[in-house]
Write a protein that holds these residues in place. Structure first.
Motif, PDB file in Angstrom:
ATOM      1  N   GLY A 250       0.758  -1.250   0.000  1.00  0.00           N
ATOM      2  CA  GLY A 250       0.000   0.000   0.000  1.00  0.00           C
ATOM      3  C   GLY A 250       0.787   1.298   0.000  1.00  0.00           C
ATOM      4  N   PHE A 251       2.108   1.272  -0.198  1.00  0.00           N
ATOM      5  CA  PHE A 251       2.835   2.547  -0.268  1.00  0.00           C
ATOM      6  C   PHE A 251       2.288   3.350  -1.453  1.00  0.00           C
ATOM      7  N   ARG A 252       2.149   4.686  -1.253  1.00  0.00           N
ATOM      8  CA  ARG A 252       1.615   5.529  -2.327  1.00  0.00           C
ATOM      9  C   ARG A 252       2.724   6.382  -2.927  1.00  0.00           C
ATOM     10  N   PHE A 253       2.649   6.513  -4.263  1.00  0.00           N
ATOM     11  CA  PHE A 253       3.678   7.278  -4.962  1.00  0.00           C
ATOM     12  C   PHE A 253       3.028   8.331  -5.857  1.00  0.00           C
ATOM     13  N   ASP A 254       3.682   9.468  -5.959  1.00  0.00           N
ATOM     14  CA  ASP A 254       3.228  10.517  -6.862  1.00  0.00           C
ATOM     15  C   ASP A 254       3.481  10.052  -8.291  1.00  0.00           C
ATOM     16  N   CYS A 255       2.419  10.060  -9.130  1.00  0.00           N
ATOM     17  CA  CYS A 255       2.548   9.551 -10.504  1.00  0.00           C
ATOM     18  C   CYS A 255       3.401  10.455 -11.386  1.00  0.00           C
ATOM     19  N   GLN A 256       3.613  11.692 -10.968  1.00  0.00           N
ATOM     20  CA  GLN A 256       4.382  12.587 -11.833  1.00  0.00           C
ATOM     21  C   GLN A 256       5.860  12.558 -11.488  1.00  0.00           C
ATOM     22  N   THR A 257       6.149  12.453 -10.192  1.00  0.00           N
ATOM     23  CA  THR A 257       7.554  12.564  -9.777  1.00  0.00           C
ATOM     24  C   THR A 257       8.135  11.247  -9.271  1.00  0.00           C
ATOM     25  N   GLY A 258       7.266  10.282  -8.930  1.00  0.00           N
ATOM     26  CA  GLY A 258       7.739   9.025  -8.361  1.00  0.00           C
ATOM     27  C   GLY A 258       8.020   9.135  -6.871  1.00  0.00           C
ATOM     28  N   GLU A 259       7.768  10.330  -6.306  1.00  0.00           N
ATOM     29  CA  GLU A 259       8.041  10.522  -4.870  1.00  0.00           C
ATOM     30  C   GLU A 259       7.109   9.653  -4.040  1.00  0.00           C
ATOM     31  N   CYS A 260       7.649   9.026  -2.990  1.00  0.00           N
ATOM     32  CA  CYS A 260       6.819   8.179  -2.140  1.00  0.00           C
ATOM     33  C   CYS A 260       6.149   9.041  -1.079  1.00  0.00           C
ATOM     34  N   ALA A 266      11.788   7.230   0.263  1.00  0.00           N
ATOM     35  CA  ALA A 266      11.745   6.311  -0.884  1.00  0.00           C
ATOM     36  C   ALA A 266      11.324   7.059  -2.151  1.00  0.00           C
ATOM     37  N   GLN A 267      11.725   6.530  -3.299  1.00  0.00           N
ATOM     38  CA  GLN A 267      11.483   7.231  -4.563  1.00  0.00           C
ATOM     39  C   GLN A 267      11.488   6.210  -5.702  1.00  0.00           C
ATOM     40  N   LEU A 268      10.525   6.325  -6.609  1.00  0.00           N
ATOM     41  CA  LEU A 268      10.551   5.455  -7.782  1.00  0.00           C
ATOM     42  C   LEU A 268      11.579   5.985  -8.763  1.00  0.00           C
ATOM     43  N   GLU A 269      12.136   5.078  -9.574  1.00  0.00           N
ATOM     44  CA  GLU A 269      13.104   5.533 -10.578  1.00  0.00           C
ATOM     45  C   GLU A 269      12.344   5.969 -11.826  1.00  0.00           C
ATOM     46  N   THR A 270      12.398   7.247 -12.131  1.00  0.00           N
ATOM     47  CA  THR A 270      11.692   7.747 -13.323  1.00  0.00           C
ATOM     48  C   THR A 270      12.555   7.509 -14.555  1.00  0.00           C
ATOM     49  N   LEU A 271      11.908   7.321 -15.695  1.00  0.00           N
ATOM     50  CA  LEU A 271      12.632   7.086 -16.943  1.00  0.00           C
ATOM     51  C   LEU A 271      12.169   8.114 -17.980  1.00  0.00           C
ATOM     52  N   PRO A 272      13.070   8.594 -18.822  1.00  0.00           N
ATOM     53  CA  PRO A 272      12.646   9.503 -19.885  1.00  0.00           C
ATOM     54  C   PRO A 272      11.665   8.768 -20.806  1.00  0.00           C
ATOM     55  N   VAL A 273      10.605   9.434 -21.195  1.00  0.00           N
ATOM     56  CA  VAL A 273       9.591   8.792 -22.041  1.00  0.00           C
ATOM     57  C   VAL A 273       9.172   9.767 -23.136  1.00  0.00           C
ATOM     58  N   ARG A 274       8.793   9.234 -24.277  1.00  0.00           N
ATOM     59  CA  ARG A 274       8.280  10.080 -25.352  1.00  0.00           C
ATOM     60  C   ARG A 274       7.279   9.286 -26.175  1.00  0.00           C
ATOM     61  N   ILE A 275       6.485  10.012 -26.930  1.00  0.00           N
ATOM     62  CA  ILE A 275       5.537   9.376 -27.850  1.00  0.00           C
ATOM     63  C   ILE A 275       6.032   9.667 -29.263  1.00  0.00           C
TER      64      ILE A 275
END
Ligand code: FES
Length: 285
Positions: A250-260, A266-275
């Motif tokens: 149940g840990f919650r993370f910010d979908c924009q920054t990955g911040e827990c 704790a922090q998610l590892e963000t990756l560069p993304v493009r369309i």
């Protein structure tokens, strides 16, 4: 990534859970009288344990340090499983709605239909239902009332269910326009990405990327929870709060920054993304 120790703990838990399942299955082979006695013993032991655990939780909750300890304990898979088993931890509303939808889906599919949860906002569940037939012959209203009934029973605080129109073609914002593809991995078509539905993209045997779409934007993270490295793709996205909750503890993370938002360090590892060309692309190195 899960550490070796964490993997061992998970394996042990799985083994123990397997033993419980086996014992419960063995009870079913007994005659009716023996089964009833065994069930009564099981219920009595469970009630005994639940009463003790409830008291422990009440005492911990009464004290500030105790509340902290309780959170730390609940993050341990074995403790979480124990609390869940006794109904002492309640998943959030959206997670419980997802569970009910998952529970009724086989029945809906057996009638040629399909159901998907889009989101839960202000105690209202927004679902997409595909029935068979059209107009007066459509099965959608009947499927909707079956889903409503199941949700009423299992998630009584839900106020209502809204059926959404068939999903329009997603409109994704092109957030990068680099021409060269060097270093970028080509991922799923954008038509496979839906708001509030985390998408798991396996980029190798032991590594995957988590794509999250919301408000026409796309974010990419390494698909490993910052708590114990377990995959996050089964997590629930709250579009309004722009968060994803890990399905494991149940840990919650910010979908924009990955911040827990549960454990600030704790922090998610963000990756560069493009369309580009109708596909999502990420750079992992
Ligand atoms: S693995 Fe524990 S909260 Fe995600």
């Amino acid at each position: 990534m899960a550490t070796g120790t964490q993997a061992i703990v998970a394996d042990e838990l799985e083994l123990l859970a397997g033993r419980v399942d086996e014992a419960v299955a063995a009870l079913k082979t007994l005659d009716a009288g023996a089964q009833a006695k065994a069930d009564a013993l099981k219920s009595a032991i469970e009630a005994f344990h639940k009463a003790g655990l409830t008291k422990v939780i009440q005492l911990l909750k009464a004290d500030a340090r105790g509340r902290e300890l309780l959170l730390e304990m609940a993050a341990e898979p074995a403790v979480y499983a124990l609390f869940s088993m006794h109904g002492l931890i309640r998943a959030d509303l959206a997670t419980r709605v997802v569970r009910v939808i998952d529970m009724v889906r086989p029945h809906i599919q057996s009638q040629g239909g399909e159901v998907e949860l889009d989101s839960v906002e202000d105690n209202v569940a927004f679902v997409r239902i595909r029935g068979t037939g059209h107009g007066c012959n459509s099965t959608t209203p009947r499927l909707k009332s079956e889903i409503e009934e199941a949700l009423r029973q299992h998630v009584p605080e839900l106020e209502r269910v809204e059926v959404m129109a068939e999903e329009p073609e997603p409109v994704l914002v092109q957030i990068a326009t680099a021409n060269e593809d060097q270093g970028w991995l080509k991922g799923p078509e954008t038509s496979e990405l839906h708001d509030a539905k985390p998408f798991r993209w396996d980029i190798s045997d032991d590594s995957s990327v988590l794509l999250i779409r919301f408000d026409g934007r796309l974010q990419a993270f390494r698909n490993a929870c910052a708590h114990q490295g377990l995959p996050l793709d089964g997590g629930m996205v709250d579009i309004e709060a722009r968060t994803i909750s890990c399905p494991w503890h149940g840990f919650r993370f910010d979908c924009q920054t990955g911040e827990c938002l549960t454990a600030p360090q704790a922090q998610l590892e963000t990756l560069p993304v493009r369309i580009k060309s109708g596909h999502a692309w990420v750079r992992t190195a």
